[in-house]
Design a protein around this motif. Structure first.
Motif, PDB file in Angstrom:
ATOM      1  N   THR A  35      -6.090   3.694  -5.305  1.00  0.00           N
ATOM      2  CA  THR A  35      -5.115   2.567  -4.770  1.00  0.00           C
ATOM      3  C   THR A  35      -4.617   3.534  -3.519  1.00  0.00           C
ATOM      4  O   THR A  35      -4.448   4.899  -3.866  1.00  0.00           O
ATOM      5  CB  THR A  35      -3.920   2.127  -5.406  1.00  0.00           C
ATOM      6  N   GLU A  63      -1.331   3.897  -0.891  1.00  0.00           N
ATOM      7  CA  GLU A  63       0.032   3.632  -0.340  1.00  0.00           C
ATOM      8  C   GLU A  63       0.447   4.221   0.796  1.00  0.00           C
ATOM      9  O   GLU A  63       0.641   5.556   1.084  1.00  0.00           O
ATOM     10  CB  GLU A  63       1.028   4.282  -1.630  1.00  0.00           C
ATOM     11  N   ARG A 111       3.319   5.506   3.426  1.00  0.00           N
ATOM     12  CA  ARG A 111       4.636   6.060   3.657  1.00  0.00           C
ATOM     13  C   ARG A 111       5.071   6.415   4.711  1.00  0.00           C
ATOM     14  O   ARG A 111       3.891   6.908   5.644  1.00  0.00           O
ATOM     15  CB  ARG A 111       4.752   7.018   2.371  1.00  0.00           C
TER      16      ARG A 111
END
Length: 383
Positions: free
Chosen positions: A26, A28, A30
């Motif tokens: 996955t 993510e 930021r």
């Protein structure tokens, strides 16, 4: 389900029993404090909804994160999960890290890691170190007088060691306890960023220092030109170590610039050379310097210069001023003259303009008054 949760290398016909243990990744997104995006890719294997294996890395571009995630998923599916050495201690892993020829920690990091080795936490098996023990390390460091920024550096150095465990030593390490501890320590102000430094010498302090620097030159057995070095440090915004490395051959007369070698860079430790324009009297100072036996224009130890500067500051009553503050003084003067942040970066070598603007730009209020009055006078004369 998101496309990123599926492994392109899994074939149910060949491995029907591995569905519940399929590797996946996955990503993510930021954002840093300056607004630039970073992409954290987590690769893992779950069984019954519980992680059996997990690792992650952060990248500047999403494409790089996807590429790494797909590669690691393929490796896990073909080679299996890396073996975990549950008996290795934090101290022994640090020892391997410091001895590895491709890692070579710098002096400050090495010193901090050696301190950790001598503490109780250093003798613990990594797999048994809990979040609260990392937190207690931070509290102990604060009790010893370390600043929040220094605690942050200690945590960061441990994280670097743990991150190197699998790729360099084949040891699978779970860094979640450390990550959780860092988040908690930051929330409770145990760790944190350094306070913004804004010290600039006043005009009176500069006059006092220049007088003492000239006097000290006459007493120097090595005839160190303290006054010239002091002025060059401000005019060029160079670090004292950079000044002491300047070679006569580094000067480009046609461009009135100089090649600054191995300029400090967080991502590139060596070979970060750049040409810097020598503005105003900075050019005159370097042009008039004689050659030395080793080819350097200032063949002296940088630590000697900064140490003597601290002694002279104390003697004339200048407090709270460090030699590195002269770099801020030089950058602030350029801002006061009206140079843009991009222009100043060409002199200071900053690649992060946010850091340059917030840390090295400290303009005296009087300068703004002087500039306003000058503009008003020009307007009056024009009218």
């Amino acid at each position: 389900l998101p496309k990123s949760l599926f492994c392109a290398h899994w074939h149910p016909a060949q491995h029907p029993w591995r569905f519940l243990r399929m590797a996946f990744y996955t990503i993510e997104k930021r954002l840093r404090k300056d607004g630039t995006p970073r992409y954290r890719c987590t690769v893992g294997i779950k069984e019954g909804g519980v992680y059996k294996y997990r690792e992650n890395q952060t990248f500047a571009r999403q494409a790089l994160a996807k590429s790494w995630g797909a590669q690691r998923v393929a490796e896990l599916e073909t080679k299996g999960v890396p073996a975990t050495d549950t008996t290795v201690t934090l101290s022994s892993l640090i020892e391997r890290f410091m001895k590895h020829p491709d890692l070579k920690p710098h002096k400050t990091k090495k010193c901090q890691l050696q301190i950790i080795q001598g503490l109780e936490i250093g003798g613990l098996e990594i797999s048994k170190i809990a979040t609260n023990q990392y937190i207690e390390l931070g509290r102990w460091l604060r009790a010893q007088g370390r600043s929040p920024k220094t605690v942050t550096n200690y945590y960061s150095n441990i994280a670097t060691v743990l991150a190197a465990a699998r790729p360099f030593f084949g040891i699978d390490v779970d860094d979640r306890p450390l990550r959780d501890a860092r988040e908690y320590a930051k929330t409770k102000k145990i760790s944190g960023s350094s306070n913004k430094r804004n010290r600039r010498p006043t005009r009176e302090e500069i006059l006092l220092l220049e007088s003492e620097l000239k006097r000290r030159e006459g007493e120097s057995l090595k005839k160190i030109p303290y006054y010239e070095i002091f002025r060059l440090s401000i005019l060029s915004c160079m670090r004292i170590g950079e000044i002491c490395r300047i070679l006569k051959s580094d000067i480009d007369e046609s461009q009135r610039s100089i090649l600054v070698r191995d300029r400090k860079d967080a991502k590139k430790k060596q070979g970060n050379h750049m040409f810097v324009p020598l503005l105003g009297d900075a050019w005159n100072i370097l042009e008039s310097r004689p050659d030395s036996d080793d080819g350097r224009l200032f063949p002296y130890k940088s630590k000697t210069i900064s140490a003597q500067f601290a002694i002279m500051c104390k003697k004339v009553g200048v407090t709270g001023l460090r030699y590195h503050d002269l770099r801020r003084e030089g950058a602030s003067r350029l801002f006061e003259m009206g140079f843009s942040v991009e222009d100043v970066a060409q002199v200071t070598g900053h690649k992060n303009l946010h850091t340059l603007w917030t840390v090295y730009r400290e303009i005296y209020p009087q300068t703004l008054h002087d500039r306003f009055n000058e503009l008003q006078n020009r307007k009056t004369q024009h009218d």
